[in-house]
Structure formats: C-alpha cells, structure tokens
Design a protein around this motif. Structure first.
Motif, mmCIF file in Angstrom:
data_model
loop_
_atom_site.group_PDB
_atom_site.id
_atom_site.type_symbol
_atom_site.label_atom_id
_atom_site.label_comp_id
_atom_site.label_asym_id
_atom_site.label_seq_id
_atom_site.Cartn_x
_atom_site.Cartn_y
_atom_site.Cartn_z
ATOM 1 N N LEU A 34 36.788 38.388 34.596
ATOM 2 C CA LEU A 34 37.918 38.786 34.920
ATOM 3 C C LEU A 34 37.311 40.181 35.104
ATOM 4 O O LEU A 34 37.000 40.698 34.101
ATOM 5 C CB LEU A 34 39.646 38.120 34.284
ATOM 6 N N VAL A 35 38.140 41.379 35.687
ATOM 7 C CA VAL A 35 37.860 42.900 35.854
ATOM 8 C C VAL A 35 38.791 42.951 36.124
ATOM 9 O O VAL A 35 39.982 42.879 36.988
ATOM 10 C CB VAL A 35 37.231 43.295 37.052
ATOM 11 N N LYS A 36 39.586 44.460 34.967
ATOM 12 C CA LYS A 36 40.600 45.779 35.487
ATOM 13 C C LYS A 36 39.932 46.509 35.805
ATOM 14 O O LYS A 36 38.701 47.276 35.709
ATOM 15 C CB LYS A 36 41.225 46.070 33.848
ATOM 16 N N VAL A 37 40.704 46.430 37.018
ATOM 17 C CA VAL A 37 39.881 47.914 38.787
ATOM 18 C C VAL A 37 39.927 48.571 37.896
ATOM 19 O O VAL A 37 41.941 48.976 37.472
ATOM 20 C CB VAL A 37 40.296 46.861 39.659
ATOM 21 N N ARG A 38 38.760 50.078 37.726
ATOM 22 C CA ARG A 38 39.551 51.272 37.379
ATOM 23 C C ARG A 38 38.927 52.306 38.692
ATOM 24 O O ARG A 38 39.892 53.060 38.205
ATOM 25 C CB ARG A 38 38.481 52.071 36.279
ATOM 26 N N LEU A 63 42.305 43.227 50.090
ATOM 27 C CA LEU A 63 41.747 43.443 50.981
ATOM 28 C C LEU A 63 40.880 44.534 49.495
ATOM 29 O O LEU A 63 41.321 45.313 48.266
ATOM 30 C CB LEU A 63 41.602 44.795 51.774
ATOM 31 N N GLY A 64 39.610 45.244 49.826
ATOM 32 C CA GLY A 64 38.422 46.118 49.130
ATOM 33 C C GLY A 64 37.595 45.653 47.955
ATOM 34 O O GLY A 64 37.658 44.345 48.113
ATOM 35 N N TRP A 65 36.407 45.815 48.588
ATOM 36 C CA TRP A 65 35.425 45.509 48.942
ATOM 37 C C TRP A 65 33.869 46.744 48.066
ATOM 38 O O TRP A 65 33.196 46.650 48.281
ATOM 39 C CB TRP A 65 34.358 44.950 49.967
ATOM 40 N N ASP A 66 34.584 47.384 46.624
ATOM 41 C CA ASP A 66 33.541 47.705 46.043
ATOM 42 C C ASP A 66 34.476 48.041 44.835
ATOM 43 O O ASP A 66 36.041 48.733 45.149
ATOM 44 C CB ASP A 66 33.123 49.492 46.457
ATOM 45 N N ALA A 67 34.287 48.196 43.802
ATOM 46 C CA ALA A 67 34.697 48.381 42.680
ATOM 47 C C ALA A 67 34.251 48.524 41.548
ATOM 48 O O ALA A 67 33.026 48.412 41.210
ATOM 49 C CB ALA A 67 35.864 47.069 42.014
ATOM 50 N N VAL A 68 33.933 49.087 40.443
ATOM 51 C CA VAL A 68 34.234 49.582 39.049
ATOM 52 C C VAL A 68 35.566 49.111 37.852
ATOM 53 O O VAL A 68 36.684 49.418 38.660
ATOM 54 C CB VAL A 68 33.903 50.818 38.767
ATOM 55 N N GLY A 69 35.302 48.689 36.716
ATOM 56 C CA GLY A 69 36.107 48.002 36.297
ATOM 57 C C GLY A 69 35.633 47.965 34.667
ATOM 58 O O GLY A 69 33.850 48.011 34.732
ATOM 59 N N GLY A 84 35.291 43.700 27.667
ATOM 60 C CA GLY A 84 35.089 44.912 27.126
ATOM 61 C C GLY A 84 33.275 45.737 28.210
ATOM 62 O O GLY A 84 33.444 47.414 28.029
ATOM 63 N N ASP A 85 32.131 44.893 28.630
ATOM 64 C CA ASP A 85 31.660 45.516 29.487
ATOM 65 C C ASP A 85 32.694 46.783 30.390
ATOM 66 O O ASP A 85 32.628 46.204 31.559
ATOM 67 C CB ASP A 85 30.864 44.404 30.072
ATOM 68 N N LYS A 86 31.041 47.098 31.085
ATOM 69 C CA LYS A 86 32.080 48.173 32.300
ATOM 70 C C LYS A 86 30.665 47.770 33.369
ATOM 71 O O LYS A 86 29.819 48.422 33.511
ATOM 72 C CB LYS A 86 31.557 49.840 31.763
ATOM 73 N N VAL A 87 31.192 47.223 34.320
ATOM 74 C CA VAL A 87 30.678 46.722 35.503
ATOM 75 C C VAL A 87 31.151 47.464 37.109
ATOM 76 O O VAL A 87 32.127 47.965 36.862
ATOM 77 C CB VAL A 87 30.766 44.898 35.621
#
Length: 344
Positions: A34-38, A63-69, A84-87
């Motif tokens: 589970l990623v909190k999208v930044r 939609l949306g198929w690119d993310a950093v979080g 806590g990892d940034k991915v």
C-alpha cells in the motif's frame, strides 16, 4: 481517500471527463504494497483508456500508471520492502491507477526510487523507462554495452526511433545512446523537439513529416537495421519498410488506426515486435519480477548520472482540473517529454 476518476468515457472537454472523488482506502494483502502516492505522471495510455473504457457499473475508474510514493503497509507475503520505503513503479493496467492518495501495487513491479531525483522528477520515468528497456533488451535482443561490431564482422546497428521527443522516445534515446554503441537516429518535426532529441544523445535527427529515405541518404545512411516506432506507425509503415535493411527488425508500441499489411515485410525477411509493458503484470508471467530489476537498474543509472529525467512540464497538484489539462495537452500531440503532477 482523495482520488480522480470518471464514470463514463468522454472527450476531455466535458465537465465530468475526470472528477475529484472520494474512495475507501484499500488494504494490502499477499505481495501487495500500500503506497501513499506523492507524485504521478500522465501517459498517452491514460487518454486512450479515458476515451474508450467504460467503468464497472456504479464504480469510478481511476487512471494513472506512473507513481512515486511511500510504502505505508505491506501484504502478508511481501518480502522486499518495508514501511517508510520510497518507491517508484508503473503499476498494472488491470488495477486501480495512481491518481489516488493510496494505491495497491504488487512488489514485483516496484523498485526503490532514485535518491538523486525529486518525487516529481522521478515520476516521469517508470512506465516509459520500462517500455524503452523492454523494447531494446527484451524485444530487440540488444545487450547492454554491446560492442559496435561482432567478431564475425557484423556491421554496426543503426536504430531509427519514430517520435523520439515523446515520453518513451526521451528515455529510449538515452538508453540506446548510453548502453549500446549503435547509431541512434531520432525523428522530430519541430525545432524545439529536434533540439530536445539531440540533447538526449541522438547521433542524428530527421523530420518524420518529410520523406525519410532522402534524409537518411543525406547523412550517408543507406538503411537502418532497427526501427522503433512509437507513434503513427500506420502512417509511416511503407517508409519504415523502405528504410529497413534486409533481415531488419521493426518494433512498435502504438495502436495503428489502420491495419498493417505484414506481407510487405516478407521480401526483406523483416521481423515485427510488439511491446506492451503491462504484459508481465497482466498475465502474472514467470519473469514478472524483471520489472523490479530493470527499474532498480534505471534508478542506479540516474543516481550515477548516466540517465536524466524526462520531465517536460509540471502541472501542479493532483486533481481533476490539472489532470484534464494534462490529458488535453497530450491529445494535442504537442507534449515534449513528460507531464508530472505532485501532491493532493
């Protein structure tokens, strides 16, 4: 959680083409994170799906198929990441996208984000980076850092990239220039985009709105060994067959509006290669984790200065109004590099 989605496929100028909505926060199970999208970026695939794909009854499609979080929870079978990892990642087209505060994504298609880039700058790269890498090294069988000539005297490869100034083209040009010793020829039609492609490392730039073979001949290039067509393949198809050397390879990623006559490939024994970066995730292939590996390699190459971000424009926070602007800009075919958005 906040999200942006739609209920009916519509033209982007319609008020409800994309809407700010509220959804339940998902829960991670299995190998999901589970990623909190930044930050996110917008790709042509977003616009294609928005125009054509009808959501399930009563369900908004995100939609949306690119993310950093940031990883905020892991499923019970997840092994590679911690809270806590940034991915960064491009996700799975069969699942809810990244235009939401929280997103579930299988860890096998996720990697640690480049440390040297901001969230927005990194968000420009996952989908296009995966696509470009798979085109070169999976579909066309190049080997990273291969020599320009084999022991048997095989001539130096020459790659022609159609639409080199776009999102995929911008990272593909860099990968081809940095990781192979091929001659890289990009196409771009405007002075701004031609300069962009040249700065990314292309050896030559030609105009795809003009006959290609005479332009190649002026450069002293009789034919090319590989063509990677990223846009309007049906419009250029006859020319691509013409400029390819016998036994050459043609790869493409777009959805041609008109059928391609593959019989035209036979006389030269040309091969045709499709690339869809979602294939591994869609079919849960045995090598699905290769996307984790290649995103890790791309992140390392960014951090060591070999590759650079392909951000074209920053469109502000992640909301319906800004995403509608981004979709419209992509549909205008005037975008250079990638459009990114950041924060909710």
């Amino acid at each position: 959680m906040k999200a942006v989605g739609y209920l009916e496929p519509q033209a982007i100028d319609q008020d409800t083409a994309l809407m700010d909505i509220e959804l339940d926060k998902p829960t991670a199970t299995g190998r999901d994170l589970l990623v909190k999208v930044r930050a996110v970026s917008v790709n042509p695939v977003d616009t294609k799906i928005r125009r054509s794909a009808k959501p399930d009854d009563g369900q908004a499609k995100v939609l949306g198929w690119d993310a950093v979080g940031e990883v905020v929870a892991t499923g019970d079978q997840a092994q590679w990441f911690n809270v806590g990892d940034k991915v960064w990642y491009a996700g799975d087209i069969t699942r809810a996208g990244s235009n939401a505060e929280y997103q579930l994504v299988d860890e096998r298609i996720v990697a640690a984000k480049p440390q040297s880039l901001s969230d927005a700058d990194a968000a420009a790269l996952p989908l296009t980076g995966i696509t470009a890498w798979e085109l070169l090294f999976d579909r066309l069988d190049f080997t990273p850092r291969e020599s320009s000539e084999s022991e048997t005297g095989k001539p130096q490869a020459r790659i022609l990239i159609i639409g080199a100034a776009g999102g995929v083209g911008s990272i593909l040009t860099q990968l081809a220039a940095k990781l192979t010793n091929t001659v890289v020829i990009g196409t771009a039609s405007r002075e701004q985009t031609q300069k962009w492609v040249k700065n990314l490392g292309a050896d030559h730039v030609i105009n795809h709105h003009q006959p290609m073979q005479p332009q190649l001949a002026e450069l002293g290039i009789e034919s090319v060994s590989h063509v990677i067509s990223l846009t309007h393949t049906d419009q250029h198809f006859d020319q691509l067959v013409e400029v390819l050397a016998p036994q050459g390879k043609l790869a493409l990623i777009d959805d041609p509006a008109q059928p391609l006559d593959v019989m035209k490939l036979k006389r030269k024994s040309l091969s045709l290669h499709w690339e869809l970066m979602f294939t591994r995730a869609m079919f849960n292939t045995w090598d699905m984790a290769k996307q984790h590996e290649l995103l890790t390699q791309i992140a390392q190459m960014i951090d060591d200065g070999t590759l650079k971000t392909t951000v074209g424009e920053h469109f502000g926070t992640i909301n319906a109004a800004n995403l509608k602007r981004a979709h419209a800009h992509i549909e205008s075919n005037q975008a250079v590099g990638k459009i990114v958005l950041e924060g909710f």
